[in-house]
Design an enzyme around this catalytic site. Structure first.
Site, PDB file in Angstrom:
ATOM      1  N   SER A   1       0.829  -1.200   0.000  1.00  0.00           N
ATOM      2  CA  SER A   1       0.000   0.000   0.000  1.00  0.00           C
ATOM      3  C   SER A   1       0.871   1.261   0.000  1.00  0.00           C
ATOM      4  CB  SER A   1      -0.957  -0.030   1.187  1.00  0.00           C
ATOM      5  OG  SER A   1      -1.862   1.025   1.118  1.00  0.00           O
TER       6      SER A   1
ATOM      7  N   ASP B   1      -2.652   6.175  -4.197  1.00  0.00           N
ATOM      8  CA  ASP B   1      -1.631   5.575  -3.342  1.00  0.00           C
ATOM      9  C   ASP B   1      -0.963   4.428  -4.097  1.00  0.00           C
ATOM     10  OD1 ASP B   1      -3.729   3.730  -3.166  1.00  0.00           O
ATOM     11  OD2 ASP B   1      -3.224   3.160  -1.126  1.00  0.00           O
TER      12      ASP B   1
END
EC number: 5.4.2.2
Length: 460
Positions: free
Chosen positions: A103, A239
């Site tokens: 992530s 992201d």
């Protein structure tokens, strides 16, 4: 008994430092543990994907081996954004899939986000995987599982461009922060008829330009500059695995996700009057009244993509969002968090206006801080730290204290929040108020509470 680092089993995913806490052996054992859970549910096929991190291919090989050695058939969709893995899981594997992603963590991290039979693994279910590994409770495999490779990107993009309708082509800038979203975002938004300026869309797991975390203002400065110096009307940022969205206006204002959700909620409620809208504990206090004003029912939930998803299932909410940038659409989509799709839905709404920045800037706003972080001492438990602080805390003038996730203290003119992060060893703080004087007053009350623990350093 197999040995594995226990602290990689987080509240809503598995995450660790590659080669230290998250080893090849750990990936293999995690694959076998997920396979054991799958066997309990009668699941025989799992989709598997990875983001653009350098450690992805090797971890993928080992978790894949854990699956196939346990008799699970694997659909390998290769390098994809997390929402594309979810798309493959839902459409090809009965809602079962594992995404290898770190992530927005630093480059030396990686991890796994997991779905089985349509349910996101979180909390207790993740601890059960650890228990299976420590007790060698693996399923006995009959025959070896198979591996099928498939490029899912075409179907995913077509599914979005097939139902999103813009009123006019827009001129946008996008910043993928060298995350995996860069491989697909330009194609998606051009496919919807827009002119697209691409920043850092080449996938590079070292993240050489800035960190791929659009919740931090410093990571949006290149996008803000591109909007000011170019002819794009609006900026979108993603992201590292593109399940979160950041939004910037032409004049450089950051539209945080709780304000994005105002626009999304209004749009969805137009078609679904009376529907429920879910948001997390970090969101603005202006959101719930806005949802009610537009005919919806506002529900506050604890932070974390898996908690939000299960709350959506329980309540039937057609849309939800959280402050970190995860936006979830069940209406016209599948209910999972998807930064690329949320960007497309935003453009659909904004394309009805000649001045999209004005639409965004006109959303209700008060004075607020971005997320503030306090590093925790090595080995300390964030939830325990919060509990200890809360036990002796006094908040003068508070109207409500909400404890679903940390401590959110409501005042007549603002709120303060402190909670433990579920992914990194930090406390997260956020403040909002009607005036600068009020925000400082609330911060000072929290500062006194934080500084009652000598190991914590006030971040302002």
């Amino acid at each position: 008994m197999a040995s594995i680092a226990r602290d990689i089993f987080k509240a809503y995913d598995i995450r660790g430092i590659v080669g230290k806490t998250l080893t090849d052996e750990a990936a293999y054992l995690i694959g076998k543990a997920i396979a054991a859970k799958a066997a309990e549910k009668g699941i025989t096929r799992i989709a598997l994907g990875r983001d653009g991190r350098l450690s992805g291919p090797e971890l993928m090989e080992h978790i894949r081996r854990g699956f196939t050695d346990s008799g699970i058939n694997v659909l390998n969709v290769g390098m994809v954004a997390t929402p594309m893995l979810y798309f493959a899981a839902v459409n090809e594997c009965g809602g079962s899939g594992v995404m290898i992603t770190g992530s927005h963590n630093p480059p030396d991290y990686n991890g796994f986000k997991m779905m089985l039979g349509g349910d996101t693994l979180a909390g207790e279910a993740i601890q059960e995987l650890l228990s299976i590994i420590e007790k060698d409770g693996f399923a006995a495999a009959g025959k070896q599982g198979s591996v099928t490779e498939k490029d899912i990107s075409g179907e995913y993009l077509k599914h979005i461009t097939g139902h999103i309708r813009l009123k006019r082509p827009m001129n946008i800038a996008i910043d993928a922060g060298n995350g995996v979203g860069g491989a697909f975002a330009g194609k998606l938004y051009k496919g919807l008829g827009n002119k697209v300026t691409e920043l850092f869309c080449d996938v590079d797991g070292t993240f050489p330009n800035h960190h791929p975390d659009p919740s931090k203002p410093k990571n949006l400065q290149d996008l803000i500059a591109a909007l000011k110096n170019g002819d794009a009307e609006i900026g979108l940022a993603f992201d590292g695995d593109a399940d979160r969205l950041g939004v910037v206006t032409k004049d450089g204002n950051i539209i945080y996700p709780d304000r994005q959700l105002m626009l999304f909620a209004q749009d969805v409620l137009n078609r679904n009057p009376g529907a429920k809208v879910i948001f997390d504990v970090k969101s603005t206090r202006l959101l719930a009244p806005w949802i009610k004003e537009h005919g919806g029912k506002a529900i506050m939930e604890k932070t974390g993509h898996s908690f939000i998803k299960s709350a959506m299932k329980e309540t039937g909410a057609p849309v939800a969002g959280e402050m970190s940038g995860h936006i979830f659409f069940k209406e016209r989509w599948f209910g999972f968090d998807d930064g690329l799709y949320a960007g497309a839905r935003l453009l659909e709404i904004l394309s009805a206006s000649d001045n999209p920045s004005e639409v965004l800037n006109n959303l209700p706003q008060s004075i607020s801080t971005p997320e503030l972080n306090i590093a925790l001492p090595e080995g300390s438990n964030g939830h325990q730290v919060i509990d200890e602080l809360a036990a002796k805390a006094e908040f003068e003038g508070a109207t409500e204290i909400i404890t679903i996730d940390g401590l959110r203290v409501e005042f007549p003119d603002g709120f303060g929040l402190m909670r433990a992060s579920n992914t990194t060893p930090i406390l997260v703080l956020r403040f909002e108020a009607d005036t600068q004087e009020a925000i400082e007053r609330i911060q000072n009350q929290f500062k006194a509470v934080i500084e009652s623990n000598p190991n914590l350093i006030w971040p302002l």
